[in-house]
Design a protein around this motif. Structure first.
Motif, PDB file in Angstrom:
ATOM      1  N   VAL A  25       0.857  -1.183   0.000  1.00 39.60           N
ATOM      2  CA  VAL A  25       0.000   0.000   0.000  1.00 39.60           C
ATOM      3  C   VAL A  25       0.897   1.238   0.000  1.00 39.60           C
ATOM      4  O   VAL A  25       1.748   1.395   0.876  1.00 39.60           O
ATOM      5  CB  VAL A  25      -0.942   0.013   1.217  1.00 39.60           C
ATOM      6  N   PHE A  26       0.680   2.116  -0.995  1.00 39.70           N
ATOM      7  CA  PHE A  26       1.493   3.320  -1.150  1.00 39.70           C
ATOM      8  C   PHE A  26       0.683   4.575  -0.850  1.00 39.70           C
ATOM      9  O   PHE A  26      -0.533   4.621  -1.081  1.00 39.70           O
ATOM     10  CB  PHE A  26       2.006   3.442  -2.598  1.00 39.70           C
ATOM     11  N   THR A  27       1.403   5.590  -0.353  1.00 39.86           N
ATOM     12  CA  THR A  27       0.848   6.928  -0.259  1.00 39.86           C
ATOM     13  C   THR A  27       1.960   7.920  -0.621  1.00 39.86           C
ATOM     14  O   THR A  27       3.101   7.525  -0.852  1.00 39.86           O
ATOM     15  CB  THR A  27       0.287   7.225   1.143  1.00 39.86           C
ATOM     16  N   SER A  38       4.147   0.365   2.272  1.00 36.46           N
ATOM     17  CA  SER A  38       4.293  -0.628   3.326  1.00 36.46           C
ATOM     18  C   SER A  38       3.863  -1.973   2.758  1.00 36.46           C
ATOM     19  O   SER A  38       2.752  -2.108   2.218  1.00 36.46           O
ATOM     20  CB  SER A  38       3.433  -0.259   4.538  1.00 36.46           C
ATOM     21  N   ALA A  39       4.762  -2.954   2.843  1.00 38.25           N
ATOM     22  CA  ALA A  39       4.527  -4.266   2.241  1.00 38.25           C
ATOM     23  C   ALA A  39       4.238  -5.306   3.320  1.00 38.25           C
ATOM     24  O   ALA A  39       4.867  -5.304   4.379  1.00 38.25           O
ATOM     25  CB  ALA A  39       5.746  -4.691   1.424  1.00 38.25           C
ATOM     26  N   ARG A  40       3.296  -6.186   3.033  1.00 36.20           N
ATOM     27  CA  ARG A  40       2.988  -7.315   3.909  1.00 36.20           C
ATOM     28  C   ARG A  40       2.879  -8.571   3.041  1.00 36.20           C
ATOM     29  O   ARG A  40       2.421  -8.515   1.900  1.00 36.20           O
ATOM     30  CB  ARG A  40       1.680  -7.095   4.671  1.00 36.20           C
ATOM     31  N   SER A  41       3.275  -9.696   3.621  1.00 33.26           N
ATOM     32  CA  SER A  41       3.317 -10.914   2.822  1.00 33.26           C
ATOM     33  C   SER A  41       2.335 -11.962   3.322  1.00 33.26           C
ATOM     34  O   SER A  41       1.645 -11.774   4.327  1.00 33.26           O
ATOM     35  CB  SER A  41       4.738 -11.496   2.816  1.00 33.26           C
ATOM     36  N   ILE A  42       2.295 -13.069   2.619  1.00 31.34           N
ATOM     37  CA  ILE A  42       1.456 -14.206   2.960  1.00 31.34           C
ATOM     38  C   ILE A  42       2.353 -15.328   3.480  1.00 31.34           C
ATOM     39  O   ILE A  42       3.581 -15.250   3.408  1.00 31.34           O
ATOM     40  CB  ILE A  42       0.642 -14.680   1.735  1.00 31.34           C
ATOM     41  N   HIS A  54      14.606   0.150  -8.360  1.00 29.26           N
ATOM     42  CA  HIS A  54      13.583   1.187  -8.498  1.00 29.26           C
ATOM     43  C   HIS A  54      13.508   2.097  -7.268  1.00 29.26           C
ATOM     44  O   HIS A  54      12.888   3.155  -7.328  1.00 29.26           O
ATOM     45  CB  HIS A  54      12.202   0.543  -8.689  1.00 29.26           C
ATOM     46  N   PHE A  55      14.111   1.697  -6.140  1.00 32.11           N
ATOM     47  CA  PHE A  55      13.842   2.347  -4.861  1.00 32.11           C
ATOM     48  C   PHE A  55      14.838   3.441  -4.523  1.00 32.11           C
ATOM     49  O   PHE A  55      16.013   3.364  -4.880  1.00 32.11           O
ATOM     50  CB  PHE A  55      13.862   1.314  -3.723  1.00 32.11           C
ATOM     51  N   ILE A  56      14.340   4.418  -3.780  1.00 27.01           N
ATOM     52  CA  ILE A  56      15.219   5.372  -3.115  1.00 27.01           C
ATOM     53  C   ILE A  56      15.840   4.690  -1.903  1.00 27.01           C
ATOM     54  O   ILE A  56      17.026   4.784  -1.646  1.00 27.01           O
ATOM     55  CB  ILE A  56      14.441   6.633  -2.702  1.00 27.01           C
ATOM     56  N   GLU A  70      10.536   3.274  -0.377  1.00 23.86           N
ATOM     57  CA  GLU A  70      10.367   4.639  -0.873  1.00 23.86           C
ATOM     58  C   GLU A  70      10.843   4.672  -2.315  1.00 23.86           C
ATOM     59  O   GLU A  70      11.919   4.139  -2.642  1.00 23.86           O
ATOM     60  CB  GLU A  70      11.178   5.636  -0.048  1.00 23.86           C
ATOM     61  N   LEU A  71      10.045   5.245  -3.202  1.00 18.45           N
ATOM     62  CA  LEU A  71      10.445   5.357  -4.611  1.00 18.45           C
ATOM     63  C   LEU A  71       9.910   6.641  -5.219  1.00 18.45           C
ATOM     64  O   LEU A  71       8.996   7.269  -4.676  1.00 18.45           O
ATOM     65  CB  LEU A  71      10.015   4.134  -5.415  1.00 18.45           C
ATOM     66  N   GLU A  72      10.472   7.017  -6.333  1.00 17.33           N
ATOM     67  CA  GLU A  72      10.020   8.211  -7.045  1.00 17.33           C
ATOM     68  C   GLU A  72       8.688   7.909  -7.730  1.00 17.33           C
ATOM     69  O   GLU A  72       8.448   6.795  -8.196  1.00 17.33           O
ATOM     70  CB  GLU A  72      11.053   8.625  -8.091  1.00 17.33           C
ATOM     71  N   GLN A  73       7.820   8.921  -7.812  1.00 17.24           N
ATOM     72  CA  GLN A  73       6.486   8.711  -8.392  1.00 17.24           C
ATOM     73  C   GLN A  73       6.568   8.230  -9.832  1.00 17.24           C
ATOM     74  O   GLN A  73       5.747   7.421 -10.266  1.00 17.24           O
ATOM     75  CB  GLN A  73       5.678  10.005  -8.313  1.00 17.24           C
ATOM     76  N   THR A  74       7.569   8.678 -10.561  1.00 15.48           N
ATOM     77  CA  THR A  74       7.681   8.302 -11.978  1.00 15.48           C
ATOM     78  C   THR A  74       8.004   6.820 -12.158  1.00 15.48           C
ATOM     79  O   THR A  74       7.854   6.277 -13.253  1.00 15.48           O
ATOM     80  CB  THR A  74       8.780   9.141 -12.661  1.00 15.48           C
ATOM     81  N   LYS A  75       8.459   6.163 -11.100  1.00 11.55           N
ATOM     82  CA  LYS A  75       8.844   4.749 -11.206  1.00 11.55           C
ATOM     83  C   LYS A  75       7.773   3.797 -10.675  1.00 11.55           C
ATOM     84  O   LYS A  75       7.970   2.588 -10.662  1.00 11.55           O
ATOM     85  CB  LYS A  75      10.159   4.511 -10.458  1.00 11.55           C
TER      86      LYS A  75
END
Length: 576
Positions: free
Chosen positions: A386-388, A397-401, A416-418, A430-435
């Protein structure tokens, strides 16, 4: 969301052998009881196969903790900390804003204040600084004249920030449990997962590593301070950071719960809503009663609120500090519920087959996206992010199964990440919006490959099928000895078949989402057992008219000095 029920395979010869050995030692003239066989089935499932192993496992308070000095870097850390104390250096204790980080800071401050007056703590602002050691935090330490920073539950990836600190004359001791990369910061590192660390157990929480530093310091530089009195902080961190409750973590959690009741810290009694002189909390109590309130400080305002509350020794003052946390927790629920509904709406619009849930809205509150990710998995059983929007970039924030290593998958997408960090079941990005779109597409492909194109299905495991008549308070007490329960040592689950509603079952909760059950069998309709099934209130009308099976845990409900066996129902299967 449907579940597949799977039975753990346990060697019944080993079960009978262990049960016979225990029975012979206690009552040589008697055969093993049904309850003992059920307990031994749970023990053998946990690889406990001899009397000596069973005695040790069932008495975690008697198990000796591992030597903290066997952790790589520990002698160096003790030496540097002693130097700071002996020379009256200013020490900053730096911790993450979640439960593990704030309990770790409260633990370390509680100890260091017995050794020096030159210590203060710092919690980064979640919204302006983000996770981990920040440059703002380093600058603050320098401004305060600190020459040593002890970083708890963070720091293993803070290479630039620690380099900046070193340039300003600040040394660092890193107490972190997150997975390190190939490049480590220029610091004294305490992390069982780092290369060449021979510490026997790798899954400690950040707070537990801080506790190990204190134990090592006391071993080499003894004082009158009893480090075991800090184990209540450790127990809360272990419970709320969802680390495996196996091996040493289980021992520390058991001792920590005992310490929690002995210390009766005002903060924990208020958050639990329990009289710790008479009631013993479970790991679930720590997770669901303490965790959300502590986290609400960092999520909705600032984590220092939680630290101040946990350090407060006077009840009246603790009540004053606790009241704002309650309000923040209510605010957190509002944001969480709204974002969850909106995220579900977004997922429902996706028509093609997906192996991931990746959603984004710029207005979602940064403090709740991790909880929202967990909620989405309850509806769509897939690895979820889930991104904001935050400060011009996207934070996720990532959650797994179950059994899916999301950290490993994200590592393969890290170009892709900062920045990012985490562990097997949870991570932050954290990543740039363009990515965003490029990452979303690659993440979907990587997850699909790892799942071999098979859509994941939620699996519920159980240990045995038992009869309703076997479920007694005596059995529940025997099974309770396997606790503390948590990841890696889950409360034993059982399947009970051919059940009927007594006519007393009803939907409960504000929205009637949950099901309070009173079940019996056709063979013995006079005997019934009470149960609770969270999230299954919609099945009330069906169980009233059909026979059904349940998969459930057996627990003890304590109320006003009385104890009653009850079922915690995880799933219901109706007969057609």
């Amino acid at each position: 969301m449907g579940h597949i029920w799977k039975k753990y395979e346990v060697d019944q010869d080993e079960v009978l052998s262990l049960a016979a050995a225990i029975a012979e030692q206690k009552h040589p003239e008697k055969k093993p009881s049904s309850e003992l066989k059920i307990l031994c089935n749970s023990l053998v499932h946990r690889e406990i196969k001899s009397i000596d192993e069973a005695k040790s496992f069932l008495n975690p308070l008697s198990i000796t903790e591992y030597d903290p000095l066997s952790m790589r870097g520990m002698n160096e850390a003790v030496k540097r900390l002693k130097q700071a104390i002996d020379h009256n250096e200013i020490i900053m204790v730096y911790g993450d804003y979640d439960v593990d980080g704030t309990t770790a800071v409260a633990l370390m401050i509680s100890y260091l204040q017995s050794r020096t007056n030159n210590v203060f703590h710092y919690i980064p602002d979640r919204h302006t600084e983000g996770y981990g050691i920040s440059k703002i935090g380093v600058e603050f330490a320098a401004d305060q004249g600190a020459t040593l920073t002890i970083a708890l539950d963070c720091g293993i990836k803070a290479i630039e920030e620690i380099t900046l600190g070193k340039e300003k004359g600040i040394d660092f001791i890193i107490c972190d449990h997150h997975t390190p990369t190939d490049t480590l910061p220029d610091a004294i590192i305490l992390n069982p997962k780092q290369p060449k660390c021979t510490y026997p157990f790798k899954e400690l929480s950040g707070c537990a590593i801080g506790y190990k530093l204190i134990k090592a310091f006391e071993a080499l530089e003894p004082s009158d301070f009893n480090a075991n009195e800090l184990l209540d902080f450790v127990a809360v961190s272990l419970a709320c950071d969802i680390v495996p409750l196996i091996d040493e973590n289980r021992v520390l959690a058991a001792k920590g719960i005992q310490t929690l009741c002995e210390n009766r810290r005002p903060s924990f009694e208020l958050m639990l809503g329990m009289d710790l002189a008479n009631d013993v909390p479970t790991i679930a109590d720590l997770v669901f009663k303490i965790g959300p309130k502590v986290n609400s400080a960092g999520r909705m305002d600032h984590g220092h609120r939680a630290v101040e509350l946990m350090l407060e020794k006077k009840l009246d003052k603790a009540r004053e500090l606790f009241s704002p946390l309650l309000e923040l927790n209510i605010e957190r629920r509002v944001h969480e519920q709204k974002a969850t509904l909106e995220a579900l709406e977004d997922l429902e619009k996706i028509k093609e087959r997906r192996f991931t849930n990746v959603v984004f809205r710029p207005e979602w509150h940064k403090g709740v996206i991790g909880i929202v990710a967990s909620r989405l998995i309850e509806h769509y059983y897939r690895p979820t992010i889930v991104f904001t929007e935050s400060n011009g970039s996207l934070v996720g924030s990532a959650r797994s199964i179950q059994d899916f290593d999301i950290y490993e998958t994200l590592l393969s997408c890290s170009h892709h990440f900062i920045q990012f960090g985490g562990h097997k079941y949870a991570a932050g990005i954290e990543l740039e919006q363009t990515k965003f779109q490029l990452f979303q597409d690659e993440f979907e492909i990587k997850v699909k490959e790892k799942l071999q194109g098979k859509e994941p299905v939620s699996e519920l495991y159980y240990e045995m099928e038992i009869e309703l008549s076997q479920i007694t308070l005596s059995l529940a007490r025997k099974l309770q000895r396997i606790s503390p329960f948590g990841p890696g040592n889950k409360r034993p689950a059982f399947v009970i078949r051919n059940l009927h509603d007594t006519g007393k079952s009803r939907a409960v909760g504000a929205d009637k989402d949950h099901l309070q059950l009173f079940v019996t069998t056709a063979r013995n309709s006079d005997a019934s057992i009470k149960g609770i099934a969270f999230g299954l209130g919609k099945l009330l009308g069906q169980i009233q008219h059909k026979e059904f099976d349940i998969l459930a845990n057996i627990s003890i409900n304590r109320w006003k000095g009385t104890e009653q066996v009850q079922l915690e129902v995880k799933d219901i299967r109706l007969y057609q």
